[in-house]
Design a protein around this motif. Structure first.
Motif, PDB file in Angstrom:
ATOM      1  N   ARG A  39      97.516 -17.791   2.516  1.00  0.00           N
ATOM      2  CA  ARG A  39      97.399 -17.960   4.032  1.00  0.00           C
ATOM      3  C   ARG A  39      97.930 -16.716   4.660  1.00  0.00           C
ATOM      4  O   ARG A  39      99.076 -16.518   4.434  1.00  0.00           O
ATOM      5  N   ASP A  40      97.400 -16.301   5.758  1.00  0.00           N
ATOM      6  CA  ASP A  40      97.849 -15.235   6.507  1.00  0.00           C
ATOM      7  C   ASP A  40      97.094 -15.185   7.984  1.00  0.00           C
ATOM      8  O   ASP A  40      95.735 -15.515   7.557  1.00  0.00           O
ATOM      9  N   GLU A  41      97.641 -14.992   9.113  1.00  0.00           N
ATOM     10  CA  GLU A  41      96.988 -14.861  10.060  1.00  0.00           C
ATOM     11  C   GLU A  41      96.265 -16.237  10.193  1.00  0.00           C
ATOM     12  O   GLU A  41      95.196 -16.325  11.105  1.00  0.00           O
ATOM     13  N   GLY A  42      96.964 -17.322  10.048  1.00  0.00           N
ATOM     14  CA  GLY A  42      96.292 -18.654  10.254  1.00  0.00           C
ATOM     15  C   GLY A  42      95.357 -19.070   9.375  1.00  0.00           C
ATOM     16  O   GLY A  42      94.616 -20.144   9.777  1.00  0.00           O
ATOM     17  N   GLY A  43      94.995 -18.522   8.395  1.00  0.00           N
ATOM     18  CA  GLY A  43      93.815 -18.835   7.723  1.00  0.00           C
ATOM     19  C   GLY A  43      94.206 -20.531   6.876  1.00  0.00           C
ATOM     20  O   GLY A  43      95.414 -20.488   6.281  1.00  0.00           O
ATOM     21  N   ALA A  44      93.361 -21.252   6.702  1.00  0.00           N
ATOM     22  CA  ALA A  44      93.581 -22.612   6.462  1.00  0.00           C
ATOM     23  C   ALA A  44      92.794 -22.898   4.995  1.00  0.00           C
ATOM     24  O   ALA A  44      92.714 -23.761   4.386  1.00  0.00           O
ATOM     25  N   GLY A  45      92.018 -21.959   4.535  1.00  0.00           N
ATOM     26  CA  GLY A  45      91.615 -22.022   3.310  1.00  0.00           C
ATOM     27  C   GLY A  45      90.124 -22.737   3.454  1.00  0.00           C
ATOM     28  O   GLY A  45      89.321 -23.354   2.295  1.00  0.00           O
ATOM     29  N   LEU A  46      89.384 -22.631   4.454  1.00  0.00           N
ATOM     30  CA  LEU A  46      88.227 -23.307   4.761  1.00  0.00           C
ATOM     31  C   LEU A  46      86.813 -22.292   4.959  1.00  0.00           C
ATOM     32  O   LEU A  46      85.658 -22.629   4.865  1.00  0.00           O
ATOM     33  N   GLY A  47      87.163 -21.175   5.177  1.00  0.00           N
ATOM     34  CA  GLY A  47      85.991 -20.167   5.215  1.00  0.00           C
ATOM     35  C   GLY A  47      85.170 -19.955   4.277  1.00  0.00           C
ATOM     36  O   GLY A  47      83.954 -19.942   4.577  1.00  0.00           O
ATOM     37  N   LEU A  48      85.614 -19.804   3.032  1.00  0.00           N
ATOM     38  CA  LEU A  48      84.739 -19.525   1.885  1.00  0.00           C
ATOM     39  C   LEU A  48      84.118 -21.035   1.601  1.00  0.00           C
ATOM     40  O   LEU A  48      82.839 -21.031   1.301  1.00  0.00           O
TER      41      LEU A  48
END
Length: 448
Positions: A406-415
């Motif tokens: 996680r960085d810059e608010g990534g939640a692991g949903l993009g991919l």
């Protein structure tokens, strides 16, 4: 108002209806069989009598032609014979036969000779109980031979057979209906077990499965299919529960951060840098907004069941160019004209997520390429992803412990959004080693 017979029939159980249908078909089959049997039996017995009577008449005619007849005429099977001369007088008879009145009148004899077939005659006027089967043959010198056999015994036998069938057929139908009731009940027993097993499955016993019969029949495959459906529903429920749990966990951090910043600011307002506090709260609010948008996108994908929102022609190369222009660090190496079918916004989100992910982890450059065969690649020169983790990163809320965490608010949903969207458009997505870096490869079917 009384229900129609059809409505009453539909309300009955499957076992009752199958038994009634089987019994009805059996009754019709037995009735037709009995009718055919009696008809064939009657025809066969009558033909046998006709052949025997005709053979006896032929023997007497030969004797009449050779003028060797004796009085009385002797027959071996009880056939009644009369020989009539050209004047219509009876000249020779068998023992006990009428010597004065012919069995057939003159016009009846002519008709029988013309037709060449046997005929029925009532034997009671000649003191013979029951009907007679009569055969007429022409002999020499104008003589006529009349031979007759009683067929009362045949009719009695046929009547007895008909009564036996009339009484025995309903009993047989009842017996076979009872057997059908039992057999159908045993056949439907696995379905009853399936119903009871389904009734026992509740929210507290989700992992239970329906009983599968040993026989490899339709009920076996139905139970197997239903168990597969239960497994998929259980898996979907587990995924949903995991999604809710992960979403709550992701929401807790920015909400806690916002609460902490506001509590500190309100507790010490005189020494608080309010613009800095506002920036921190805004950053967390933007993170919450991105998470809500990602969750909404996944919910819409799940709701559509793997089907794009729209199925319209999309010029994919134009979409690629627009997104590449918005990112200054992205270099467009190849961009062939490609036409696909789907939803423009969803496909734009796919490329945006891949580019944002690559830009977030690249060291110096990000390259995007689109070839004419519908292959879209996004390549960065960052730390990459280990091969054993390249499938796992497509799961929802999955973040690695390496540089792609996680960085810059990534939640692991993009991919996860990328994979679900590409699948909905009939394509596949995969991650490859770019040496150094990572290459995301999207293959979409080309329209036309």
């Amino acid at each position: 108002m009384a229900d129609s017979p059809y409505a009453w029939w539909r309300r009955q159980g499957l076992r009752f209806r199958l038994t009634v249908v089987a019994a009805t078909v059996l009754a019709l089959a037995l009735a037709v069989s009995a009718s055919v049997l009696l008809t064939v039996l009657d025809r066969t017995l009558i033909d046998t009598v006709d052949d025997s009577t005709r053979a006896q008449a032929q023997t007497v005619r030969v004797q009449a032609d050779s003028d060797t007849l004796t009085t009385p005429i002797t027959t071996h099977d009880g056939t009644i014979v009369q020989v009539i001369d050209a004047a219509g007088r009876i000249t020779h008879v068998t023992y006990g036969a009428d010597r004065l009145v012919p069995l057939l009148a003159a016009h009846d004899r002519e008709r029988a000779l013309h037709e060449g077939s046997a005929t029925f005659v009532d034997g009671r006027p000649y003191a013979i109980p029951g009907p007679l089967r009569v055969v007429v043959l022409r002999a020499d010198r104008g003589q006529t031979v009349i031979a007759a056999r009683p067929v009362g015994e045949i009719q009695t036998s046929l009547g007895t057979a008909a009564r036996v069938l009339f009484v025995g057929t309903p009993l047989l139908i009842v017996l076979l209906a009872a057997a059908s009731w039992l057999i159908i009940g045993r056949t439907l027993r696995p379905i009853t077990a399936l119903r009871r097993g389904a009734a026992e499955i509740t929210h507290t016993a989700r992992s239970r499965r329906l009983p599968v019969p040993e026989s490899r029949d339709e009920v076996h495959w139905l139970a197997t299919t239903l168990n597969g459906m239960l497994a998929r529903l259980e898996e979907a429920e587990q995924r949903q529960r995991a999604l809710v749990s992960d979403a709550a966990h992701e929401l807790r951090s920015p909400l806690a951060s916002i609460r902490l910043q506001l509590e500190v600011a309100l507790g010490h307002p005189e020494g608080q840098d309010w613009p800095e506090t506002a920036e921190g709260v805004l950053e967390d609010a933007m993170r919450l907004s991105r998470l809500a948008e990602d969750l909404l996108a996944l919910a819409r994908l799940d709701e559509r069941g793997g089907v794009p929102a729209r199925n319209e022609p999309v010029q994919l190369d134009e979409v690629v160019r627009q997104i590449a222009e918005r990112h200054g660090e992205v270099r467009l190496t190849v961009c062939d004209p490609v036409l696909v079918r789907g939803d423009t916004l969803d496909l734009s989100r796919v490329l945006t997520n891949l580019v944002d992910n690559a830009v977030r982890h690249t060291s110096s450059k990000v390259e995007v390429a689109l070839t004419a065969d519908g292959v879209l690649t996004v390549t960065d020169d960052g730390p990459g992803i280990p091969e054993e983790d390249r499938e796992r990163v497509f799961n929802r809320f999955t973040r690695l412990d390496s540089g792609r965490s996680r960085d810059e608010g990534g939640a692991g949903l993009g991919l996860a959004i990328v994979q679900e969207t590409v699948r909905a458009h009939g394509g596949v997505v995969s991650l490859e080693d770019a040496g150094p870096g990572l290459r995301a490869v999207v293959r979409l079917p080309v329209a036309g």
